[in-house]
Scaffold this motif. Structure first.
Motif, PDB file in Angstrom:
ATOM      1  N   UNK A   1       8.293   2.742   8.433  1.00  0.00           N
ATOM      2  CA  UNK A   1       7.151   3.623   7.634  1.00  0.00           C
ATOM      3  C   UNK A   1       6.177   4.194   8.464  1.00  0.00           C
ATOM      4  N   UNK A   2       5.602   3.832   9.593  1.00  0.00           N
ATOM      5  CA  UNK A   2       4.910   4.445  10.530  1.00  0.00           C
ATOM      6  C   UNK A   2       5.492   5.643  10.897  1.00  0.00           C
ATOM      7  N   UNK A   3       6.920   5.477  11.445  1.00  0.00           N
ATOM      8  CA  UNK A   3       7.608   6.844  11.942  1.00  0.00           C
ATOM      9  C   UNK A   3       7.508   7.739  11.100  1.00  0.00           C
TER      10      UNK A   3
ATOM     11  N   UNK B   1       0.587  -1.210   0.050  1.00  0.00           N
ATOM     12  CA  UNK B   1      -0.018  -0.084  -0.046  1.00  0.00           C
ATOM     13  C   UNK B   1       0.829   1.156  -0.143  1.00  0.00           C
ATOM     14  N   UNK B   2       0.588   2.039  -0.930  1.00  0.00           N
ATOM     15  CA  UNK B   2       1.159   3.285  -0.838  1.00  0.00           C
ATOM     16  C   UNK B   2       0.648   4.364   0.118  1.00  0.00           C
ATOM     17  N   UNK B   3       1.162   5.051   0.567  1.00  0.00           N
ATOM     18  CA  UNK B   3       0.831   6.139   1.642  1.00  0.00           C
ATOM     19  C   UNK B   3       1.075   7.505   1.272  1.00  0.00           C
ATOM     20  N   UNK B   4       0.017   8.443   0.978  1.00  0.00           N
ATOM     21  CA  UNK B   4       0.165   9.780   0.380  1.00  0.00           C
ATOM     22  C   UNK B   4       1.375  10.574   1.527  1.00  0.00           C
TER      23      UNK B   4
ATOM     24  N   UNK C   1       6.005  12.155  -2.645  1.00  0.00           N
ATOM     25  CA  UNK C   1       4.522  12.467  -2.621  1.00  0.00           C
ATOM     26  C   UNK C   1       4.004  11.065  -1.994  1.00  0.00           C
ATOM     27  N   UNK C   2       4.529  10.001  -2.123  1.00  0.00           N
ATOM     28  CA  UNK C   2       4.026   8.774  -1.474  1.00  0.00           C
ATOM     29  C   UNK C   2       5.171   7.935  -1.120  1.00  0.00           C
TER      30      UNK C   2
END
Length: 119
Positions: A115-117, A24-27, A50-51
């Motif tokens: 990623x979450x950080x 999943x890409x996250x903006x 951007x993502x």
């Protein structure tokens, strides 16, 4: 200077609806520093992410970078370096007269925590 990216972000979100990517890409709106790995003596250049996903990143840059180029990518969060990664440019698309969108794949992906950080 990088021009406003809101129209580009909107188009990328619209395209994402039909994607079949493994991750999943996250903006995001991260500042990034990068340079081609082969040009070790070059200065790092500024870009905007951007993502991002665990496997790659979409970069908005002011110069063309050819597909296949390996980049040293420094992810910056709140003005501080969070992580240095190697990424291969998978594709390049022109945006306007002096900007490009790079789709990049990380050599070693981000962990879910990393990623979450950044988000």
């Amino acid at each position: 200077m990088l021009e406003p990216i809101a129209p580009l972000v909107a188009r990328r979100k619209a395209r994402r609806a039909g994607e079949r990517r493994a991750e999943v890409r996250h903006p995001c709106n991260l500042n990034v520093a990068f340079r081609p790995l082969a040009k070790r003596h070059d200065e790092f250049r500024v870009a905007r992410a951007l993502d991002i996903s665990m496997g790659g990143i979409g970069l908005f840059v002011e110069e063309e970078v050819r597909p296949g180029t390996i980049l040293a990518v420094e992810l910056l969060h709140r003005g501080r370096s969070q992580r240095m990664l190697l990424a291969r440019v998978a594709h390049t698309a022109a945006y306007g007269e002096a900007a490009y969108l790079l789709g990049c794949e990380f050599a070693s992906g981000l962990s879910p925590d990393d990623l979450q950080a950044l988000l």
